[in-house]
Design a protein around this motif. Structure first.
Motif, PDB file in Angstrom:
ATOM      1  N   THR A 173       1.086  -0.942  -0.126  1.00 25.45           N
ATOM      2  CA  THR A 173       0.140   0.073   0.367  1.00 25.45           C
ATOM      3  C   THR A 173       0.577   0.825   0.373  1.00 25.45           C
ATOM      4  O   THR A 173       0.686   2.525  -0.051  1.00 25.45           O
ATOM      5  CB  THR A 173      -0.702   0.088   1.664  1.00 25.45           C
ATOM      6  N   SER A 174       2.476   0.915  -0.134  1.00 24.06           N
ATOM      7  CA  SER A 174       3.045   2.569   0.276  1.00 24.06           C
ATOM      8  C   SER A 174       4.199   1.977  -0.561  1.00 24.06           C
ATOM      9  O   SER A 174       5.298   0.796  -0.714  1.00 24.06           O
ATOM     10  CB  SER A 174       3.675   2.476   1.635  1.00 24.06           C
ATOM     11  N   SER A 175       4.680   2.737  -1.046  1.00 21.66           N
ATOM     12  CA  SER A 175       5.885   2.617  -1.565  1.00 21.66           C
ATOM     13  C   SER A 175       7.285   1.958  -0.663  1.00 21.66           C
ATOM     14  O   SER A 175       8.175   1.269  -0.829  1.00 21.66           O
ATOM     15  CB  SER A 175       7.114   3.838  -2.375  1.00 21.66           C
ATOM     16  N   ALA A 176       7.314   2.538   0.138  1.00 18.92           N
ATOM     17  CA  ALA A 176       7.665   1.768   2.022  1.00 18.92           C
ATOM     18  C   ALA A 176       7.713   0.406   2.161  1.00 18.92           C
ATOM     19  O   ALA A 176       8.925   0.230   2.815  1.00 18.92           O
ATOM     20  CB  ALA A 176       7.986   2.241   2.601  1.00 18.92           C
ATOM     21  N   ASP A 177       7.168  -0.445   1.766  1.00 16.48           N
ATOM     22  CA  ASP A 177       6.821  -2.044   1.152  1.00 16.48           C
ATOM     23  C   ASP A 177       7.799  -2.406   0.050  1.00 16.48           C
ATOM     24  O   ASP A 177       7.537  -3.555   0.609  1.00 16.48           O
ATOM     25  CB  ASP A 177       5.542  -1.829   1.098  1.00 16.48           C
ATOM     26  N   TRP A 178       8.326  -1.677  -0.508  1.00 16.02           N
ATOM     27  CA  TRP A 178       9.246  -2.421  -1.168  1.00 16.02           C
ATOM     28  C   TRP A 178      10.377  -2.204  -0.714  1.00 16.02           C
ATOM     29  O   TRP A 178      11.473  -1.213   0.005  1.00 16.02           O
ATOM     30  CB  TRP A 178       9.467  -1.564  -2.571  1.00 16.02           C
ATOM     31  N   ALA A 179      11.486  -3.709  -0.465  1.00 19.43           N
ATOM     32  CA  ALA A 179      12.687  -2.927   0.062  1.00 19.43           C
ATOM     33  C   ALA A 179      13.696  -4.573  -0.680  1.00 19.43           C
ATOM     34  O   ALA A 179      13.258  -4.858  -1.015  1.00 19.43           O
ATOM     35  CB  ALA A 179      13.019  -3.262   1.708  1.00 19.43           C
ATOM     36  N   LEU A 180      15.437  -4.034  -0.855  1.00 18.68           N
ATOM     37  CA  LEU A 180      15.848  -5.212  -0.931  1.00 18.68           C
ATOM     38  C   LEU A 180      16.482  -6.254  -0.146  1.00 18.68           C
ATOM     39  O   LEU A 180      16.299  -5.899   1.169  1.00 18.68           O
ATOM     40  CB  LEU A 180      17.352  -4.461  -0.952  1.00 18.68           C
ATOM     41  N   ASP A 181      16.905  -7.169  -0.118  1.00 22.37           N
ATOM     42  CA  ASP A 181      16.781  -7.884   0.512  1.00 22.37           C
ATOM     43  C   ASP A 181      18.738  -8.123   0.862  1.00 22.37           C
ATOM     44  O   ASP A 181      19.580  -7.993  -0.050  1.00 22.37           O
ATOM     45  CB  ASP A 181      16.717  -9.440   0.134  1.00 22.37           C
ATOM     46  N   PRO A 182      18.876  -8.071   2.161  1.00 25.25           N
ATOM     47  CA  PRO A 182      20.231  -8.004   2.239  1.00 25.25           C
ATOM     48  C   PRO A 182      21.205  -8.864   2.215  1.00 25.25           C
ATOM     49  O   PRO A 182      21.923  -8.685   1.197  1.00 25.25           O
ATOM     50  CB  PRO A 182      20.214  -6.929   3.143  1.00 25.25           C
ATOM     51  N   GLN A 183      20.683  -9.975   2.111  1.00 22.79           N
ATOM     52  CA  GLN A 183      21.314 -11.477   1.396  1.00 22.79           C
ATOM     53  C   GLN A 183      22.043 -11.507   0.143  1.00 22.79           C
ATOM     54  O   GLN A 183      22.959 -11.519  -0.433  1.00 22.79           O
ATOM     55  CB  GLN A 183      21.836 -12.601   1.980  1.00 22.79           C
ATOM     56  N   GLU A 184      20.444 -11.347  -0.744  1.00 24.05           N
ATOM     57  CA  GLU A 184      20.425 -11.203  -1.509  1.00 24.05           C
ATOM     58  C   GLU A 184      21.341  -9.288  -2.444  1.00 24.05           C
ATOM     59  O   GLU A 184      22.514  -9.832  -3.394  1.00 24.05           O
ATOM     60  CB  GLU A 184      19.480 -11.041  -2.281  1.00 24.05           C
ATOM     61  N   LEU A 185      21.557  -9.220  -2.491  1.00 28.68           N
ATOM     62  CA  LEU A 185      21.935  -7.027  -2.655  1.00 28.68           C
ATOM     63  C   LEU A 185      23.443  -7.907  -2.369  1.00 28.68           C
ATOM     64  O   LEU A 185      24.867  -7.670  -3.490  1.00 28.68           O
ATOM     65  CB  LEU A 185      21.935  -6.537  -1.077  1.00 28.68           C
ATOM     66  N   GLU A 186      24.235  -8.228  -1.175  1.00 30.02           N
ATOM     67  CA  GLU A 186      25.557  -8.919  -0.475  1.00 30.02           C
ATOM     68  C   GLU A 186      26.186  -9.662  -1.576  1.00 30.02           C
ATOM     69  O   GLU A 186      26.639  -9.579  -2.280  1.00 30.02           O
ATOM     70  CB  GLU A 186      25.650  -9.142   0.568  1.00 30.02           C
ATOM     71  N   PRO A 204      10.243   3.982 -11.304  1.00 33.70           N
ATOM     72  CA  PRO A 204       8.668   4.421 -10.918  1.00 33.70           C
ATOM     73  C   PRO A 204       8.281   3.996  -9.763  1.00 33.70           C
ATOM     74  O   PRO A 204       7.177   4.673  -9.477  1.00 33.70           O
ATOM     75  CB  PRO A 204       7.923   3.834 -11.879  1.00 33.70           C
ATOM     76  N   ILE A 205       8.670   3.274  -9.079  1.00 35.76           N
ATOM     77  CA  ILE A 205       7.484   2.967  -8.045  1.00 35.76           C
ATOM     78  C   ILE A 205       7.602   4.271  -6.722  1.00 35.76           C
ATOM     79  O   ILE A 205       6.646   4.299  -6.172  1.00 35.76           O
ATOM     80  CB  ILE A 205       8.980   1.942  -6.512  1.00 35.76           C
ATOM     81  N   GLY A 206       8.531   4.846  -6.077  1.00 36.23           N
ATOM     82  CA  GLY A 206       8.156   6.455  -5.470  1.00 36.23           C
ATOM     83  C   GLY A 206       8.593   6.065  -4.206  1.00 36.23           C
ATOM     84  O   GLY A 206       8.573   6.986  -3.055  1.00 36.23           O
ATOM     85  N   LYS A 207       9.525   5.311  -4.182  1.00 36.21           N
ATOM     86  CA  LYS A 207      10.431   4.837  -2.613  1.00 36.21           C
ATOM     87  C   LYS A 207      11.968   5.507  -2.089  1.00 36.21           C
ATOM     88  O   LYS A 207      11.635   5.934  -2.861  1.00 36.21           O
ATOM     89  CB  LYS A 207      11.142   3.372  -2.416  1.00 36.21           C
ATOM     90  N   VAL A 208      11.789   5.962  -1.421  1.00 37.45           N
ATOM     91  CA  VAL A 208      12.391   6.575  -0.377  1.00 37.45           C
ATOM     92  C   VAL A 208      13.132   5.914   0.320  1.00 37.45           C
ATOM     93  O   VAL A 208      12.150   5.834   1.880  1.00 37.45           O
ATOM     94  CB  VAL A 208      12.191   8.170   0.546  1.00 37.45           C
ATOM     95  N   PHE A 209      14.723   5.272   0.193  1.00 38.92           N
ATOM     96  CA  PHE A 209      14.954   4.203   0.849  1.00 38.92           C
ATOM     97  C   PHE A 209      15.146   5.247   2.413  1.00 38.92           C
ATOM     98  O   PHE A 209      16.178   6.393   3.203  1.00 38.92           O
ATOM     99  CB  PHE A 209      16.331   3.974   0.420  1.00 38.92           C
ATOM    100  N   LYS A 210      15.299   4.477   3.208  1.00 35.11           N
ATOM    101  CA  LYS A 210      15.226   5.296   4.548  1.00 35.11           C
ATOM    102  C   LYS A 210      16.414   4.600   4.747  1.00 35.11           C
ATOM    103  O   LYS A 210      18.640   3.693   3.987  1.00 35.11           O
ATOM    104  CB  LYS A 210      15.106   3.583   5.725  1.00 35.11           C
ATOM    105  N   ARG A 211      17.272   5.330   6.037  1.00 31.80           N
ATOM    106  CA  ARG A 211      18.848   5.667   6.250  1.00 31.80           C
ATOM    107  C   ARG A 211      19.460   4.203   7.357  1.00 31.80           C
ATOM    108  O   ARG A 211      20.858   4.343   5.925  1.00 31.80           O
ATOM    109  CB  ARG A 211      18.991   6.569   8.097  1.00 31.80           C
ATOM    110  N   GLU A 212      18.786   3.091   7.470  1.00 33.70           N
ATOM    111  CA  GLU A 212      19.412   1.695   7.156  1.00 33.70           C
ATOM    112  C   GLU A 212      19.457   0.990   6.525  1.00 33.70           C
ATOM    113  O   GLU A 212      20.872   0.409   6.000  1.00 33.70           O
ATOM    114  CB  GLU A 212      18.296   1.451   8.625  1.00 33.70           C
TER     115      GLU A 212
END
Length: 440
Positions: A173-186, A204-212
C-alpha cells in the motif's frame, strides 16, 4: 512486442519514428546492444487511441512566472550571456549549486572542483558511465530502474547486475513496502563491481530509501571499493512521513559518491536541459574529461537563469514561499487526489513517498485472457495497451524499468500526478468507464 531503434525518451515530444524502422547498416558495434526500445509500441498506439495521458512523466503546466521571466531577462541583457561560458559550469551557477548542496551534504563544497554542470541529469549519468566504467566492469542496478542505466552500462561494455526491490507484503500500500533483501544484495557484489546506481527517490515506485537501508548499501560499497552514482533528481519531492537521506552524507561515502540533480525536476523546466553532479574532485575530474570531449559547454543563458533562481530560493529555503516547498505541497495534494480517484474506481494503490509517480494494481479490471495479445509481452504492457484501446487512458507499464524481475511489477501500471486540475478532472471522468470484474 518490443521494437528497435528511434529512442523515445520519456517526457520527450512524441515524434517517434515509425516502429518498422530498420537498424542502420552503418551503425557502430557499440550501439548494437542499445537497439531495444520499450516505448515505441506504446507511443504508436497512444497516438491512435489516447484521449487522456496520465502516464508520461512530464509537467503539463509551467512553473512559477518568475522562473520563466528570469530566462527572458537574461536573454535581453546583452552579449555577456549569449556566448560560451566555462566548460565545467557557468561560474555563477556552480557557486549557487555549491551553496545549495553544501548544507544538504553537510560539508563545504568547492564550486570550482566538486561541481560539474551538464546537459540535464542525463548527461551527468552519461559522463559518469563513460569516464568510470571499463569493459567487463560490473554495474549494480536496483530494479526497477530508470531504463537508461542499462543502456549506458552496455554502451561502455560494462556488465549490468540486477538486484530487485521486492514487496515485503502481499499487496503493498506504500512504496515503503518495497525493500532490498540484504543477503541477495550482498551476493551481487564481486571483485568486478565498479558502480552501484542508486535512484532515491525511486522512479517508478516512489520509494525513499531509509537511513538503515542506505547504511547497508554504503557498507557494501566501502567493503568492495565501489563507486555510488546517486541519482537524486526528485530530491525536492519527498512527502511528509519520509526523510530524504543523501547517501553521500554517510561515513566513508563522500569520497566514493557522485550525487546527481537537475533543474528539470527542481524547477519543472525539463526543456532547459540543465543538470549537475556534486562529488569529490577526483570523480568530478573524470566526468569533466568525458564532458570536454563530448558536449563541452552547456548553454550560457539557461545556466545564468538557473543560478539566479537557486539564489532566490536559498534566501527563503524551507519557507512557505520557497518554490521547492510550494512544488512539493502542490504535488502532494495532486498525489492524494489521484490516489483517491484510483481507489474509488477499484485500483489498489501503492502510495509513493516521493517523485511524480504512483503505481496502481490493475488486476481487478482484466484477466490475462482479456488482455492477451498473442505476444510474450509482460502483462502490464498488455494491460496498458488494452486500457488505451478500450478506455483511451495512457499509462506506463513499470516492467519497462526491469530486466530480470519484470514479474514483480507486472500487476501494476504507473500514473503521473504532475497534471493540471483540468486534466485530473478529465482523468476522473475516464476512470468512471472502468468497472471491476465483479461489477461487470
Amino acid at each position: 512486442m518490443l521494437q528497435m531503434v528511434g529512442a523515445v525518451r520519456e517526457g520527450s515530444r512524441e515524434s517517434s519514428p515509425s516502429a518498422d524502422m530498420t537498424t542502420p547498416k552503418r551503425l557502430a558495434n557499440r550501439y548494437q546492444q542499445c537497439l531495444e526500445n520499450m516505448w515505441l509500441d506504446i507511443c504508436e498506439i497512444k497516438a491512435k487511441y489516447s484521449e487522456v495521458d496520465v502516464g508520461v512523466g512530464l509537467p503539463d503546466y509551467p512553473p512559477s512566472e518568475y522562473i520563466q521571466r528570469t530566462l527572458s531577462d537574461v536573454a535581453l541583457e546583452g552579449n555577456e550571456y549569449l556566448q560560451y561560458t566555462r566548460d565545467q559550469g557557468h561560474l555563477r551557477l556552480v557557486k549557487a549549486i555549491a551553496a545549495l548542496h553544501g548544507p544538504l551534504l553537510g560539508r563545504d563544497i568547492d564550486p570550482m572542483t566538486e561541481v560539474i554542470v551538464t546537459h540535464g541529469a542525463y548527461e551527468s549519468l552519461h559522463t559518469a558511465f563513460l569516464s568510470l566504467v571499463n569493459p567487463g566492469d560490473e554495474v549494480i542496478l536496483i530494479e526497477p530502474f530508470f531504463d537508461v542505466y542499462k543502456s549506458m552500462t552496455k554502451l561502455v561494455e560494462g556488465t549490468p547486475v540486477y538486484v530487485p526491490l521486492r514487496p515485503s507484503v502481499e499487496s503493498p500500500t506504500s512504496s515503503a513496502d518495497w525493500a532490498l533483501d540484504p543477503q541477495e544484495l550482498e551476493s551481487k557484489f564481486s571483485a568486478k563491481t565498479k558502480l552501484l546506481i542508486l535512484n532515491n527517490p525511486n522512479n517508478p515506485i516512489g520509494k525513499v530509501f531509509k537511513r538503515e537501508e542506505l547504511e547497508v548499501l554504503a557498507a557494501l560499497c566501502i567493503k568492495h571499493d565501489v563507486i555510488c552514482i546517486s541519482d537524486e533528481v526528485y530530491e525536492w519531492l519527498v512527502y511528509p512521513g519520509a526523510e530524504h537521506v543523501r547517501i553521500a552524507t554517510l561515513p566513508g561515502m563522500w569520497e566514493r559518491t557522485i550525487t546527481i540533480s537537475s533543474a528539470s525536476k527542481s524547477f519543472s523546466v525539463t526543456g532547459w536541459r540543465v543538470g549537475w553532479s556534486v562529488g569529490p574532485k577526483d570523480l568530478i575530474d573524470c566526468q569533466m574529461i568525458a564532458h570536454q570531449n563530448g558536449d563541452a559547454t552547456c548553454g550560457t543563458p539557461v545556466q545564468e537563469a538557473i543560478a539566479r533562481c537557486i539564489e532566490l530560493e536559498l534566501s527563503r529555503i524551507d519557507q512557505p514561499d520557497c518554490h521547492f516547498t510550494q512544488q512539493r505541497d502542490d504535488l502532494l495534494a495532486k498525489r492524494d487526489r489521484l490516489v483517491e480517484m484510483a481507489r474509488e474506481v477499484g485500483f489498489k494503490v501503492c502510495v509513493p513517498e516521493g517523485s511524480y509517480f504512483l503505481m496502481v494494481d490493475w488486476t481487478a479490471f482484466a484477466t490475462k485472457e482479456m488482455i492477451d495479445n498473442g505476444t510474450d509481452a509482460t502483462s502490464d504492457f498488455q494491460f496498458a495497451i488494452w486500457l488505451l484501446k478500450n478506455h483511451h487512458i495512457a499509462t506506463i507499464p513499470p516492467s519497462a524499468f526491469c530486466e530480470e524481475n519484470k514479474h514483480l511489477v507486472g500487476n501494476y501500471v504507473r500514473l503521473c500526478c504532475f497534471k493540471t486540475d483540468e486534466l485530473l478532472n478529465k482523468i476522473k471522468t475516464y476512470f468512471a468507464s472502468l468497472k471491476p470484474l465483479e461489477d461487470v
